[in-house]
Design a protein around this motif. Structure first.
Motif, PDB file in Angstrom:
ATOM      1  N   GLU A  59      -5.021  16.070   0.804  1.00 56.19           N
ATOM      2  CA  GLU A  59      -5.990  17.179   1.247  1.00 56.19           C
ATOM      3  C   GLU A  59      -6.430  17.407  -0.456  1.00 56.19           C
ATOM      4  O   GLU A  59      -7.838  17.216  -0.138  1.00 56.19           O
ATOM      5  N   ARG A  60      -6.242  17.092  -1.695  1.00 60.56           N
ATOM      6  CA  ARG A  60      -7.086  17.204  -2.310  1.00 60.56           C
ATOM      7  C   ARG A  60      -8.449  15.756  -2.461  1.00 60.56           C
ATOM      8  O   ARG A  60      -9.306  16.249  -2.791  1.00 60.56           O
ATOM      9  N   LEU A  61      -8.115  15.118  -2.158  1.00 58.38           N
ATOM     10  CA  LEU A  61      -9.450  13.597  -1.455  1.00 58.38           C
ATOM     11  C   LEU A  61     -10.249  13.949  -0.420  1.00 58.38           C
ATOM     12  O   LEU A  61     -11.511  14.403  -0.209  1.00 58.38           O
ATOM     13  N   LEU A  62      -9.666  14.541   0.665  1.00 58.62           N
ATOM     14  CA  LEU A  62     -10.299  15.629   1.521  1.00 58.62           C
ATOM     15  C   LEU A  62     -11.444  16.459   1.018  1.00 58.62           C
ATOM     16  O   LEU A  62     -12.639  16.475   1.632  1.00 58.62           O
ATOM     17  N   ARG A  63     -10.824  17.082   0.268  1.00 57.21           N
ATOM     18  CA  ARG A  63     -11.543  18.299  -0.563  1.00 57.21           C
ATOM     19  C   ARG A  63     -12.906  18.055  -1.622  1.00 57.21           C
ATOM     20  O   ARG A  63     -14.573  18.283  -1.403  1.00 57.21           O
ATOM     21  N   LEU A  64     -12.517  16.797  -1.911  1.00 59.42           N
ATOM     22  CA  LEU A  64     -13.480  16.019  -2.373  1.00 59.42           C
ATOM     23  C   LEU A  64     -14.416  14.999  -1.413  1.00 59.42           C
ATOM     24  O   LEU A  64     -15.594  15.010  -2.172  1.00 59.42           O
ATOM     25  N   ASN A  65     -14.270  14.915  -0.473  1.00 62.07           N
ATOM     26  CA  ASN A  65     -15.171  14.192   0.143  1.00 62.07           C
ATOM     27  C   ASN A  65     -15.981  15.534   0.873  1.00 62.07           C
ATOM     28  O   ASN A  65     -17.432  15.489   0.857  1.00 62.07           O
ATOM     29  N   ARG A  66     -15.621  16.515   1.352  1.00 61.59           N
ATOM     30  CA  ARG A  66     -16.412  17.658   1.621  1.00 61.59           C
ATOM     31  C   ARG A  66     -17.269  18.383   0.694  1.00 61.59           C
ATOM     32  O   ARG A  66     -18.150  18.974   1.097  1.00 61.59           O
ATOM     33  N   LEU A  67     -17.312  18.321  -1.012  1.00 62.63           N
ATOM     34  CA  LEU A  67     -17.787  18.281  -1.348  1.00 62.63           C
ATOM     35  C   LEU A  67     -19.274  17.289  -1.599  1.00 62.63           C
ATOM     36  O   LEU A  67     -20.085  18.036  -2.238  1.00 62.63           O
ATOM     37  N   GLU A  95       0.131  -1.092  -0.085  1.00 63.14           N
ATOM     38  CA  GLU A  95       0.368   0.222  -0.500  1.00 63.14           C
ATOM     39  C   GLU A  95       0.968   1.418   0.075  1.00 63.14           C
ATOM     40  O   GLU A  95       1.374   1.438   0.829  1.00 63.14           O
ATOM     41  N   LYS A  96       0.246   2.230  -0.782  1.00 59.33           N
ATOM     42  CA  LYS A  96       0.966   2.673  -1.447  1.00 59.33           C
ATOM     43  C   LYS A  96       0.999   4.235  -0.440  1.00 59.33           C
ATOM     44  O   LYS A  96      -0.107   4.318   0.375  1.00 59.33           O
ATOM     45  N   ALA A  97       1.800   5.535  -0.047  1.00 56.34           N
ATOM     46  CA  ALA A  97       1.059   6.060   1.450  1.00 56.34           C
ATOM     47  C   ALA A  97       1.286   7.306   0.831  1.00 56.34           C
ATOM     48  O   ALA A  97       2.130   7.300  -0.523  1.00 56.34           O
ATOM     49  N   LEU A  98      -0.284   8.198   1.158  1.00 58.89           N
ATOM     50  CA  LEU A  98      -0.411   9.103   0.899  1.00 58.89           C
ATOM     51  C   LEU A  98       0.307  10.570   0.923  1.00 58.89           C
ATOM     52  O   LEU A  98       0.477  10.627   1.810  1.00 58.89           O
ATOM     53  N   SER A  99       0.529  11.168  -0.320  1.00 61.38           N
ATOM     54  CA  SER A  99       1.359  12.262   0.254  1.00 61.38           C
ATOM     55  C   SER A  99       0.124  13.274   0.317  1.00 61.38           C
ATOM     56  O   SER A  99      -1.086  13.215   0.640  1.00 61.38           O
ATOM     57  N   ILE A 100       0.427  14.404   0.992  1.00 57.05           N
ATOM     58  CA  ILE A 100      -0.137  16.115   1.960  1.00 57.05           C
ATOM     59  C   ILE A 100      -0.541  16.304   0.866  1.00 57.05           C
ATOM     60  O   ILE A 100      -2.074  16.155   1.202  1.00 57.05           O
ATOM     61  N   SER A 101      -0.367  16.270  -0.480  1.00 61.73           N
ATOM     62  CA  SER A 101      -0.701  17.558  -1.688  1.00 61.73           C
ATOM     63  C   SER A 101      -2.046  16.179  -1.903  1.00 61.73           C
ATOM     64  O   SER A 101      -3.453  16.754  -2.360  1.00 61.73           O
ATOM     65  N   LEU A 102      -1.729  15.128  -2.264  1.00 63.00           N
ATOM     66  CA  LEU A 102      -2.724  13.750  -2.306  1.00 63.00           C
ATOM     67  C   LEU A 102      -4.626  13.444  -1.167  1.00 63.00           C
ATOM     68  O   LEU A 102      -5.615  13.633  -1.486  1.00 63.00           O
TER      69      LEU A 102
END
Length: 189
Positions: free
Chosen positions: A10-18, A1-8
């Motif tokens: 943050e994008r996933l969290l923003r999309l979740n908020r939408l 399993e790949k560790a998620l970068s901060i950048s990735l």
């Protein structure tokens, strides 16, 4: 399993908020490609940016969300038909009632963005993204911030004078638009 970068992350969290859960099956397929090394992190980030842009543009322009359940299920296959998957995602979504720049700009200045629930969260996300785009040396933590109106929700005599003879009309027209909203960490007592 790949560790998620901060950048990735943050994008996933923003999309979740939408709260566009209809996009999750598409993203699971793309994430499977990422996990298998068939999709780079940069490509995945670009895809997430394209989806965020698409959803925000439609929200601001008042495009109903009920059509999203017809757009995202076939997207993986449709985008895969392109030589470049990210370009395929952009091309397919651009053809699916994605407001063009002119419409988006006009809507951004005139649309009532502030409201309850999901509307408030999306508007807060827009304000946060605008703040981040300013490129401050220090990151602004917006998690404890709230949306505040510059021109108050209830007109005072001072504001009526400042707005002139059409104060009520001006107030009603601009009260909940982007130009009258800001993020603040101040807590009113």
């Amino acid at each position: 399993e790949k560790a998620l970068s901060i950048s990735l992350r943050e994008r996933l969290l923003r999309l979740n908020r939408l709260e566009v859960t209809v996009v999750y099956p598409f993203l699971l397929a793309v994430y499977a490609d990422f996990s298998a090394g068939q999709c780079t992190e940069a490509a995945l980030c670009s895809i997430l940016d394209v989806i965020e842009n698409f959803v925000i543009r439609r929200f601001v322009a008042g495009v109903p969300t009920h059509g999203l359940n017809k757009i995202f299920p076939p997207l993986y296959e449709q985008a895969g038909a392109s030589a470049d998957f990210v370009d395929g995602v952009k091309r397919v979504l651009a053809a699916k009632n994605c407001p063009r720049d002119e419409v988006f700009r006009e809507s951004l200045g005139a649309t009532r963005l502030y409201g309850g629930g999901e509307r408030r969260e999306k508007t807060k996300l827009i304000l946060e993204r605008l703040e981040a785009a300013l490129g401050h040396k220090e990151r602004v933590d917006a998690s404890n911030m709230s949306i505040e109106h510059v021109m108050p929700q209830s007109l005072t005599a001072e504001w009526k004078t400042a707005l002139g003879q059409d104060a009520e009309e001006v107030h009603a027209r601009f009260l909940h638009t982007l130009g009258n909203l800001t993020l603040t960490g101040d807590r009113k007592s």
